[in-house]
Write a protein that holds these residues in place. Sequence first.
Motif, short mmCIF file in Angstrom:
data_model
loop_
_atom_site.label_atom_id
_atom_site.label_comp_id
_atom_site.label_asym_id
_atom_site.label_seq_id
_atom_site.Cartn_x
_atom_site.Cartn_y
_atom_site.Cartn_z
N VAL A 123 36.82 45.06 32.60
CA VAL A 123 37.52 45.32 33.48
C VAL A 123 35.89 44.07 34.66
O VAL A 123 35.34 45.50 35.18
N GLY A 124 36.26 42.90 34.89
CA GLY A 124 35.23 42.40 35.45
C GLY A 124 35.83 42.17 37.73
O GLY A 124 36.79 42.39 37.64
N THR A 125 34.81 43.16 37.67
CA THR A 125 35.10 43.80 39.17
C THR A 125 34.42 43.36 40.17
O THR A 125 32.74 43.58 40.40
N GLY A 126 34.68 42.82 41.52
CA GLY A 126 34.37 42.32 42.60
C GLY A 126 34.25 43.64 43.60
O GLY A 126 34.37 45.01 43.60
N SER A 139 34.39 47.75 49.28
CA SER A 139 35.43 46.47 49.09
C SER A 139 36.31 46.43 47.81
O SER A 139 34.36 45.76 47.58
N ILE A 140 36.59 46.29 46.61
CA ILE A 140 36.44 46.29 45.77
C ILE A 140 37.75 45.30 44.66
O ILE A 140 38.86 45.99 44.89
N MET A 141 37.30 45.03 44.28
CA MET A 141 38.15 43.94 43.60
C MET A 141 38.45 43.92 42.09
O MET A 141 37.37 42.76 41.07
N PRO A 142 38.81 44.28 40.98
CA PRO A 142 39.30 45.10 39.13
C PRO A 142 39.69 43.91 39.21
O PRO A 142 41.49 43.54 39.95
N GLY A 143 39.57 43.33 38.19
CA GLY A 143 40.46 42.45 37.67
C GLY A 143 41.24 43.65 36.34
O GLY A 143 40.68 44.48 35.83
N GLY A 144 40.97 43.12 35.19
CA GLY A 144 41.40 43.44 33.81
C GLY A 144 43.00 43.80 33.54
O GLY A 144 43.45 43.62 34.28
N THR A 171 42.51 47.39 45.09
CA THR A 171 44.01 47.07 44.48
C THR A 171 43.48 46.64 43.27
O THR A 171 42.23 45.81 43.17
N HIS A 172 44.40 46.87 42.51
CA HIS A 172 44.41 46.34 41.12
C HIS A 172 44.60 44.45 41.76
O HIS A 172 45.62 44.52 41.15
N ILE A 173 43.45 43.29 41.34
CA ILE A 173 44.02 42.19 41.19
C ILE A 173 44.68 41.08 40.43
O ILE A 173 46.07 40.63 40.90
N GLY A 174 44.00 41.66 39.33
CA GLY A 174 45.17 40.87 38.08
C GLY A 174 44.20 40.52 37.67
O GLY A 174 43.48 41.00 37.20
N PRO A 175 44.79 40.12 36.49
CA PRO A 175 44.72 40.18 35.05
C PRO A 175 43.12 39.39 34.43
O PRO A 175 42.46 39.05 35.44
N ASP A 176 42.19 39.65 32.96
CA ASP A 176 40.50 39.32 33.44
C ASP A 176 40.19 38.60 34.36
O ASP A 176 39.57 40.13 34.70
N ILE A 353 48.70 36.94 41.81
CA ILE A 353 48.02 38.11 42.55
C ILE A 353 49.06 38.41 44.32
O ILE A 353 49.60 37.12 44.03
N ASP A 354 48.77 39.24 44.56
CA ASP A 354 49.59 39.76 45.36
C ASP A 354 48.33 39.46 46.93
O ASP A 354 46.85 39.86 47.58
#
Length: 478
Positions: A123-126, A139-144, A171-176, A353-354
């Motif tokens: 989970v690459g997370t900003g 503010s957390i931006m997780p991918g994966g 929020t779950h941003i989106g894949p990878d 992405i939403d």
Amino acid sequence: GTAQIGVTGLAVMGRNLARNFARNGFTVAVHNRTTARTRELVDAFGGEGAFVAAESPEDFVAALEPPRRLVIMVKAGDPTDAVIEEFAPLLEKGDVIIDGGNAHFADTRRREQELRRRGIHFVGTGISGGEEGALHGPSIMPGGSVESYASLGPLLERIAAKAPDGTPTVTHIGPDGAGHFVKMVHNGIEYADMQLIGEAYHLLRSVAGFSPTRIADTFRGWNAGRLDSYLIEITAEVLAHTDAATGRPFVDVVLDQAEQKGTGRWTVQIALDLGVPVSGIAEAVFARSLSGHADLRSASRGLPGPTPAPLSGDAADRFAARVEQALYASKIVSYTQGFHQIRAGSDLYDWDIDLGAVASIWRAGCIIRAAFLDRIRGAYDTRPDLPSLLSDAEFTAEIGAAQDDWREVVATAARQGIPTPGFSAALAYYDALRAERLPAALTQGQRDFFGAHTYRRIDREGVFHTLWGGDRSEVAVG
Ligand code: NBP
């Protein structure tokens, strides 16, 4: 193991993130390459919650309850790969590695793919908000994968900042690589915001003739209105600060050469690859690099140009109000460009992405947090397929109301010799979008002339070439 989450890499970010988890009631396993840091953390903050100090990677992994959730908070780049290689062999299928560092999203895509083959979620997370955010709520931006978010989301929601309406800023941003991509654009927008604020300051100082403390007051006033944001707030603090050593305004004793760590540059590099015009962000990156060219600047000091003639009285106040309009309009353009880039990345990589959700999680915790983001969230929630933020009726109305002042500010800056690349590029973008016809038609003619690159016509389907070297008749191609 008993720990719900583990953090390895206990420099300022990792330490604060670990404390944030512990303060929210989670048992946190902590580990660092240099073990002294682990001991220091537990000695200093052990009373804040439940920590399990681990000296070795094996102890660290053993301390985690399955499915293991392991946050890596080390220096981005090679150290991240080294740490992944150290831990991945110790993990089991279904475990989750979270990279909270500032990774390039392309690295995140590569790592995610490799680990997915081994059955491990990556989970690459900003994470935005600096060290204060990490401790009190970023503010957390997780991918994966969606699956990894199901296991991780509830923990992240607890430690994230909360927007004014109480929603956690995660929020779950989106894949990878979607999370790190969105974090990258966040930082690009941050560069643009800072540049625009800098230009507003420069104009208030040199054209309105305001002192730094007066400008601090002006920004405080703006911060009570539609520009309400963390960056405007801290700008007022910096401008009001007096240097203790000299008694002069702090802003006057700091060397005027801006530095950068690279995420703004990445945003522009990727925008060029995607063909997305993020001119505001690009101007901000270039403005920082120009400021750093000390030799070039001192060699150019004698170049002819006007000397700014400061205004006074009511004229100065009127000008300051215009600068607020120019700043707001340019900010709308920066965000329009940044969200365009997110949409383009999302389309290319199938991230879905939403955009409204992205605006929503930037409302608190991160550096660009602002009341304005709630408006953007509203615009995308009302119309998820909005082609551009500028096509939202409310933003259209606001920028329309601001444009006379915006043009006046850019014109005044040009006349008085004050560089405003951000304001000017934003206005040029706006006018290019509104234009009925662009000189791109002439560009196509030139390309066809020197390189037979062909062109399309407004009145007929097909691709054409003019025989420029011959009788200049037109031929249909293909
Ligand atoms: P740093 O980026 O300064 O990294 C220091 C940490 O990396 C230490 O724990 C160090 O261990 C570890 N490390 C290194 Br360097 N090489 C390693 C290796 N080969 N193997 C294992 N560990 C290694 O820390 P930071 O400023 O806390 O930032 C952490 C991450 O968060 C970075 O990716 C950063 O870009 C990102 N970030 C930072 C901020 C911010 O405001 N600072 C904000 C958002 C994101 P040691 O103690 O043994 O040397």
